[in-house]
Design a protein around this motif. Structure first.
Motif, short mmCIF file in Angstrom:
data_model
loop_
_atom_site.label_atom_id
_atom_site.label_comp_id
_atom_site.label_asym_id
_atom_site.label_seq_id
_atom_site.Cartn_x
_atom_site.Cartn_y
_atom_site.Cartn_z
N HIS A 18 90.49 91.63 86.66
CA HIS A 18 90.65 92.31 87.96
C HIS A 18 89.28 92.67 88.51
CE1 HIS A 18 91.97 95.23 90.99
NE2 HIS A 18 93.16 94.64 90.91
N GLU A 78 99.05 98.03 89.01
CA GLU A 78 98.49 96.71 89.33
C GLU A 78 97.58 96.21 88.21
OE1 GLU A 78 95.50 94.69 92.61
OE2 GLU A 78 96.88 96.27 93.25
N ILE A 79 96.74 97.12 87.68
CA ILE A 79 95.85 96.72 86.58
C ILE A 79 96.66 96.37 85.35
CG2 ILE A 79 93.91 97.43 85.15
CD1 ILE A 79 93.15 97.16 88.04
N ALA A 115 98.06 92.99 85.72
CA ALA A 115 97.01 91.97 85.56
C ALA A 115 96.69 91.74 84.08
CB ALA A 115 95.76 92.39 86.32
N GLN A 171 87.93 100.98 84.78
CA GLN A 171 88.22 100.67 86.18
C GLN A 171 87.54 101.68 87.09
OE1 GLN A 171 92.18 101.51 87.40
NE2 GLN A 171 91.84 100.87 89.51
#
Length: 721
Positions: A357, A383-384, A387, A375
C-alpha cells in the motif's frame, strides 16, 4: 678576442647551469617541504582518525558490556519461578542452584547476590564461593540495591572499585512477569562481572583495541577512556597505545621518498588516493554496521531495533498506525520443505509487504514469521488490512512448489504521545487476540484487551494458588455396565469452587495449558483421585489427561511416581485422552502410552466423533476403550440419521476390538438404543451425576447397609444426590 668570447660564453653557461641548478634545488626544496608538510599532515590525520575511532569503540565496548550484564540480570530477575522461590523458605537454595553455583565458571557474570526486602543478604556467591558483598563493594552497593528494589524499572548498572580492581554490577528487582499489585520493596538480584585481563582481551579483539589494559590513572602518550562510578567519578581508566596507522604508512614509503624525488608527486597522489580509499572503506564499513544493526539479514527489512528507531523519529502530529502480521501455517512449511524453502518464502513475503500500500512508510521483520508495517496517512485500517490479506489470497511459488500460508493481523493506532514500545505492545496484544480468533483475522487494539489480559493474569494467579492449596477437587461420575446396570468405575472430573463461585473446567483447564500449570494440575488431580479411590477397591478409576501433559517427556515417569507414592494398583487406572493428541505430537504420545502400559495402565480415547482421529491412528495406538462424544448421543433425537452415525461408530470400534462407552446419556430411550447397537458402558445423568468423594462413600455405605453385593452397585440408585 675569440678567447674572451669563449670565456664569456662559458661563464654564461655556468651561470645558466647554476641558475637552473639553483632553480631545480629551490623547486625541489619547495616541493620537498610542501610534500613533507602534506605527508606529515596526513600522517597525523590518519593517527587522529584512528584514535577517535578507538575512543568511540571503547565507549561502545563499555556501553555494550553494561547493556549485556543489565539484560542478563533483567532476564533472570523478571521470572515468575524466581519471584516465588525467593519469597519462600527455599530462597537461598534456589539462588545458589540457579545463580550462585553458575557463577563459578560462567562467561556472563562472576558473582550473584540476592538481597531481601529488609536489606539482608539472602545469597552471595563469587566464582561459586560465598562472600560478603558489603565488604567487597562498600556502602555504594547497598545504595544501588535500595534504588533497584522498586518494581517496573530498568536494571541499575554501575562500576565499582574493588580490592581486585574494578567490577561492573547490575541490580534488578526480583518480580513476576506480570505484577498485579506492586509492593513497596522487592528482593533484588545483582550480577557482577570483574574487568579482568581476559575480559579486556575479549574487548580488544572485538573492537580492535590492541594493548588494552586497566590502570588507576591515564598514562602520558597513551589513549585512555575513564570508567566512572555511579556519581560520575572516574575510578579507573582503560588505556591503550595508539595504532598510529599514519606512521606505519610513512615508514613504509620513507626510503622511497628520500631516494627518488622524481616519484614524490606520484607518491603524493598514491597517498592521497590511498587515504581517500581508506576513508571510503571506513565510511562503507560504518554504513554496513549501521545497516546490520537496524535490519534483518534474511529479508533486508528493518529489525525490531530499526522499527523502534523509525517510530521514535516520527512527528507526534503524524497519524501513525502499526500493523503486526504473523504468518499462519509457516511452521508447517518449515517442517514439510525445510528451512531453505521457509527462508525463501520469508523473502517473497517481505518483498510483497513492502509494496502492499502507498501509505506504508516502513516494513520490518521482528523475527521468525512475524512482520510489522508502519502506516502514515488517513486511509482506514480496514483498507490496509484488506491489502495485506489480499497478498495471501493466492498460493506462493517457492522453488517450484506451491505453498499456501495465511496471515493474522494486529493493529494499533498511535494516540497522543504514545511511546514506540507501548505502540508495539498494543499491536502485539491485538495480534494475540487475532490469532486466538482463528486464521486470517485482523484485530484493532482496544483498552479492553489490556483489561482482559489483567483478568486472565489474576485468574492464572488464583489458579496457581488453588492448585497449591488443593482448592481444586475431583468430582466422581459413575461408569455403569450397560448389561447389568452395576457401577463398575468412576471418572474423576476437576471442579474448582472459587471465591466468587464455581469456575468451569472449560475456562481453567485451557488456562492451565497456556500458562504452563497443566502438569501441576494433572499431578494434583491424579494424586487426589487415587487417594479417594483407595477407599473403593472394587471400582476402576478414570482420569482425564491433557494433550499437553502427554507430550511432556517426563509425563510417564511422573504418573508412575504418583501411583507408587500413593500405593495404588496401576491396573485399576484408565487415562482418558482426546483425539487432538493424535495429531499434535503422536511420536511422544506413543512413547508415553507404551511406557505406562508396561506397568498396567489402560488408555481410553475420549470424545471420539468430534475430532479427526483416523482408523490408522486408532490401530497404531491400540486404545483399551473408546468413549463416544455426547454430541453423537444427543444426535439420536436431534438428527434423522443420528442412530446410523452411532451404529457406524460402534461398528468401527467393534471391528477394532475396542469396547465402547457412551457419554452424556440422559434418558432411557438413549440408553436402550446404545445398548442395542453394542455399547457396553454408560455414563451420564441418567445413571449418575458427578459427586464428591464423600457422596460416593456415603452411597457405598448405604448399599452395604441394604445388603448389596459389595462395591458393585445398581446405576439407577446413583442418579440423584
Amino acid at each position: 678576442m675569440p678567447f674572451n668570447k669563449t670565456r664569456k660564453h662559458v661563464r654564461a653557461q655556468t651561470y645558466s647551469v647554476i641558475a637552473v641548478t639553483v632553480s631545480f634545488v629551490a623547486v625541489a626544496l619547495v616541493l620537498t617541504g610542501l610534500m613533507t608538510r602534506v605527508i606529515a599532515t596526513m600522517t597525523l590525520s590518519a593517527n587522529d582518525i584512528d584514535d577517535a575511532r578507538a575512543i568511540n569503540m571503547t565507549d561502545t565496548a563499555i556501553a555494550e558490556f553494561s547493556e549485556r550484564l543489565g539484560a542478563t540480570t533483567r532476564d533472570n530477575a523478571v521470572w515468575d519461578d524466581a519471584y516465588a522461590a525467593i519469597g519462600s523458605l527455599e530462597a537461598a537454595d534456589f539462588a545458589y542452584e540457579n545463580w550462585g553455583k553458575t557463577s563459578e565458571n560462567y562467561p556472563l557474570y562472576d558473582g550473584a547476590i540476592v538481597v531481601g526486602p529488609d536489606g539482608g543478604t539472602i545469597s552471595a556467591y563469587a566464582k561459586g564461593q560465598p562472600f560478603q558483598p558489603s565488604v567487597y563493594f562498600g556502602d555504594a552497593f547497598r545504595r544501588q540495591v535500595e534504588a533497584a528494589a522498586s518494581p517496573g524499572q530498568d536494571p541499575l548498572v554501575n562500576f565499582f572499585k574493588t580490592k581486585n580492581g574494578v567490577a561492573l554490577v547490575a541490580s534488578h528487582a526480583l518480580q513476576p512477569f506480570e505484577i498485579s499489585t506492586k509492593p513497596a520493596q522487592l528482593s533484588v538480584l545483582s550480577f557482577y562481572k570483574e574487568i579482568t585481563p581476559e575480559v579486556l582481551d575479549a574487548l580488544a579483539d572485538k573492537y580492535e583495541l590492541d594493548g588494552l589494559r586497566l590502570q588507576s590513572a591515564p598514562e602520558p602518550g597513551l589513549l585512555s577512556a575513564p570508567i566512572k562510578d555511579k556519581k560520575g567519578i572516574p575510578i579507573a581508566y582503560l588505556v591503550w597505545p595508539s595504532g598510529a596507522p599514519g606512521n606505519a604508512v610513512l615508514n613504509e614509503v620513507h626510503s622511497d621518498v628520500v631516494a627518488a624525488a622524481s616519484i614524490l608527486a606520484l607518491f603524493l597522489v598514491a597517498v592521497l588516493l590511498a587515504g581517500a580509499s581508506e576513508a571510503t572503506r571506513l565510511r562503507r564499513l560504518a554504513e554496513t554496521a549501521r545497516f546490520e544493526a537496524t535490519h534483518d539479514s534474511l529479508s533486508g527489512l528493518l529489525n525490531r531495533h530499526g522499527l523502534l528507531n523509525a517510530l521514535e523519529q516520527l512527528e507526534v502530529s503524524e497519524p501513525v498506525s502499526l500493523y503486526l502480521i504473523d504468518l499462519d501455517g509457516f511452521k508447517a512449511v518449515n517442517d514439510a520443505w525445510g528451512h531453505a524453502v521457509g527462508d525463501e518464502l520469508i523473502r517473497i513475503v517481505a518483498n510483497a509487504l513492502r509494496a502492499c500500500h502507498p501509505e506504508i512508510l516502513a516494513t520490518a521483520r521482528l523475527g521468525g514469521d512475524e512482520f510489522a508495517l508502519v502506516q502514515i496517512g488517513s486511509v482506514g485500517h480496514r483498507e490496509i488490512e484488506k491489502a495485506i490479506l489480499a497478498l495471501f489470497g493466492a498460493p506462493f511459488r517457492v522453488a517450484g512448489r506451491t505453498i499456501e500460508v495465511g496471515a493474522s493481523i494486529g493493529v494499533a493506532a498511535r494516540t497522543g504521545n504514545v511511546a514506540a514500545l507501548e505502540l508495539l505492545r498494543r499491536a502485539d496484544m491485538a495480534l494475540y487476540r487475532a490469532k486466538e480468533n482463528g486464521k486470517a483475522q485482523a484485530v484493532v487494539y482496544d483498552i479492553e484487551l489490556d483489561r482482559e489480559r489483567q483478568r486472565v493474569a489474576e485468574l492464572e494467579s488464583e489458579l496457581r494458588t488453588a492448585i497449591d492449596s488443593g482448592t481444586i477437587e475431583p468430582a466422581f461420575q459413575p461408569l455403569v455396565s450397560a448389561l447389568t446396570g452395576e457401577v463398575i468405575g468412576l471418572e474423576a472430573l476437576a471442579r474448582w469452587r472459587g471465591a466468587a463461585g464455581n469456575i468451569s473446567p472449560e475456562v481453567f483447564i485451557p488456562l492451565a495449558e497456556r500458562s504452563g500449570l497443566i502438569d501441576a494440575l494433572g499431578v494434583h488431580m491424579l494424586r487426589t483421585s487415587i487417594r479417594h479411590a483407595k477407599n473403593w477397591p472394587d471400582l476402576a478409576l478414570s482420569v482425564n489427561v491433557s494433550p499437553v501433559q502427554l507430550c511432556n517427556p517426563d509425563f510417564a515417569a511422573n504418573v508412575i511416581a504418583v501411583l507408587r507414592g500413593g500405593d495404588f494398583d496401576p491396573n485399576r487406572l484408565t487415562l482418558e485422552i482426546t483425539e487432538g493428541v493424535l495429531m499434535s505430537n503422536p511420536e511422544q504420545a506413543r512413547r508415553s502410552i507404551d511406557q505406562l502400559r508396561q506397568v498396567g495402565i489402560k488408555f481410553a480415547l475420549d470424545d471420539f466423533g468430534c475430532g479427526y482421529a483416523s482408523i490408522g491412528a486408532l490401530r497404531q495406538f491400540g486404545f483399551d476403550r473408546m468413549k463416544i462424544d455426547r454430541s453423537l448421543v444427543s444426535g439420536l433425537e436431534e438428527n434423522e440419521n443420528g442412530i446410523e452415525v452411532l451404529r457406524a461408530t460402534v461398528a468401527l470400534a467393534t471391528a477394532l476390538d475396542i469396547p465402547v462407552t457412551a457419554e452424556g446419556i440422559e434418558n432411557p430411550h438413549q440408553a436402550a438404543i446404545l445398548r442395542d447397537i453394542g455399547c457396553d458402558q454408560f455414563q451420564g445423568y441418567l445413571v449418575g451425576k458427578p459427586m464428591s468423594a464423600d457422596e460416593i462413600s456415603r452411597k457405598l455405605t448405604q448399599e452395604e447397609v441394604r445388603g448389596g453385593s459389595g462395591n458393585l452397585h445398581s446405576g439407577d440408585k446413583w442418579n440423584s444426590a
